[in-house]
Design an enzyme around this catalytic site. Structure first.
Site, PDB file in Angstrom:
ATOM      1  NE  ARG A   1      -6.481   1.055  12.356  1.00 44.50           N
ATOM      2  CZ  ARG A   1      -5.418   0.927  11.888  1.00 44.50           C
ATOM      3  NH1 ARG A   1      -4.524   1.933  11.825  1.00 44.50           N
ATOM      4  NH2 ARG A   1      -5.349  -0.124  11.215  1.00 44.50           N
TER       5      ARG A   1
ATOM      6  CE1 TYR B   1      16.223  30.007   7.021  1.00 47.80           C
ATOM      7  CE2 TYR B   1      16.268  27.736   6.306  1.00 47.80           C
ATOM      8  CZ  TYR B   1      16.180  29.044   6.027  1.00 47.80           C
ATOM      9  OH  TYR B   1      15.976  29.368   4.842  1.00 47.80           O
TER      10      TYR B   1
ATOM     11  CE  LYS C   1      -0.263  -0.336   5.011  1.00 49.35           C
ATOM     12  NZ  LYS C   1      -1.085  -0.750   6.239  1.00 49.35           N
TER      13      LYS C   1
ATOM     14  CG  MET D   1      12.081  23.276   1.033  1.00 55.80           C
ATOM     15  SD  MET D   1      11.325  24.328   0.041  1.00 55.80           S
ATOM     16  CE  MET D   1      10.268  25.031   1.432  1.00 55.80           C
TER      17      MET D   1
END
Ligand SMILES: *Cc1c(COP(=O)(O)O)cnc(C)c1O
Length: 369
Positions: free
Chosen positions: A135, A259, A39, A307
């Site tokens: 679930r 950053y 999947k 990124m």
């Protein structure tokens, strides 16, 4: 030269891991079958390529939905393909029966739709019990009557009884034993095949090894366990996420990197930049110190992952040069280990793979004379 980030998928390793799953499945019973769970595009590894690589050996495949199953039928996969979430609306049922797909039936709504929609060809259903994960699945008390209702339908060819384990990835967790007992008790005396184990169940719980097993992560060579587990030594990682160093510079002690200035050099440091970042699927939450491999040696990530780039400390690998290859996870650097550093799981690392070109490698098939 183009951007060096890429994922290399080793299909020999996939076959090796499938055989390992088969041998686990056959430890107690002679004929334990293994559905290859492919999947979500084979957990980011490419469902078409992975299914093709396993087409000669897999007992069957499992996917999430009909769209994923039809993709496999379109490349000629003939084995059973199980839809792990069954169907979402009655309009899917005719195609399901036409393409001979197996379906999980896990809710009273699906039971009703199946009863109200006669099908052109009989389907095999996998009746799912909620043995304690809370679930999906029919509650244990509802299971027997649901089984009896399905048994009478002419368009149901046979019924596999299944359940799913919530805590099998925690080796000492007694809840798995509880779920196994609930399932056993509420299927007692019902004829037909059974299916319980995901990867972790297949490795660690002999009682969970049933007629059909459903490993996913294991096939891709990653450990499903939260802590170190001996199975890791037998697994071969299928995916190598790699890139290269694109810049190196010497920075003085006291330099904040990246950053937010979350990492500050404590010594004069050779800082390297690698062309891979969170847009490629490398986890932004990989903490300072998460290992990457440069020329076969581990060095730490320093500063925040950006990124398109991340920064590493090359002080202890003075021979490193721009252009040298960097492995983010793969052989010698398990994805499960990176996941721990990023407070996530290898499943998510694989599924998040993005933007990078995917390259497949497989040794040539030996042709028997
Ligand atoms: C995804 C899935 C699996 C495979 O789980 P792994 O932990 O990857 O082995 C097995 N069974 C069901 C019902 C699933 O949804």
């Amino acid at each position: 030269m183009s951007r060096p980030a890429k994922a290399v998928i080793n299909l020999d390793a996939l076959q090796h891991n499938y055989q390992l799953a088969k041998s686990l499945a056959n430890q107690e019973r002679r004929n334990g079958k293994v559905l290859a769970v492919v999947k979500a595009d084979a957990y980011g590894h490419g469902a078409v390529a992975c299914a093709q690589a396993l087409a000669d050996q897999a007992d069957g495949f499992a996917v999430a939905c009909i769209e994923e199953a039809l993709e496999l039928r379109s490349i000629g996969i003939r084995q059973s393909i199980l839809l792990l979430e069954g169907f979402f609306e009655a309009s899917e049922l005719v195609e399901i029966s036409r393409h001979k797909l197996d379906i999980v039936v896990q809710s009273p709504e699906q039971l009703l739709m199946l009863e109200q929609n006669p099908l052109p060809a009989p389907v095999r259903i996998w009746l799912k019990m909620d043995s304690g994960m809370y679930r999906v699945g029919l509650l244990p008390e509802e299971f027997r009557s649901a089984w009896l209702r399905m048994e009478t339908l002419p368009w149901v060819s046979d019924i596999v009884m299944m359940t799913h384990l919530a805590c099998a990835d925690e080796p000492e967790n007694g809840y798995t034993r509880h779920q196994l007992e609930v399932f056993e008790q509420h299927t007692l005396g019902l004829p037909g095949e059974r299916s319980i184990a995901n990867s972790a169940g297949l490795v660690d719980y002999s009682q969970a090894r049933a007629d059909w097993n459903r490993p996913g992560l294991l096939l891709y060579g990653a450990s499903p366990f939260e802590t170190l587990h001996p199975i890791e030594q037998k697994l071969q990682p299928v995916m190598a996420l790699q890139s290269a160093i694109i810049s190196i510079k010497d920075i003085p002690a006291g330099s904040p990197v990246g950053y937010g200035s979350t990492w500050v050099s404590q010594r004069p440091t050779r800082q390297g930049v690698v062309a891979i970042g969170y847009a490629d699927g490398y986890p932004r939450h990989a903490a300072n110190g998460t290992p990457v491999m440069v020329n076969g040696r581990r060095v730490p990530v320093i500063g925040r992952v950006s990124m398109d780039m991340l920064t590493i400390d090359l002080t202890d690998v003075p021979e490193a040069r721009p252009g040298d290859s960097v492995v983010l996870w793969g052989k010698g650097l398990p994805a499960a280990e990176i996941a721990r550093h990023a407070r996530t799981i290898p499943y998510q690392l694989f599924c998040n793979l993005n933007r990078v070109p995917v390259e497949y490698v497989q040794s040539p098939v030996m042709v028997k004379a």
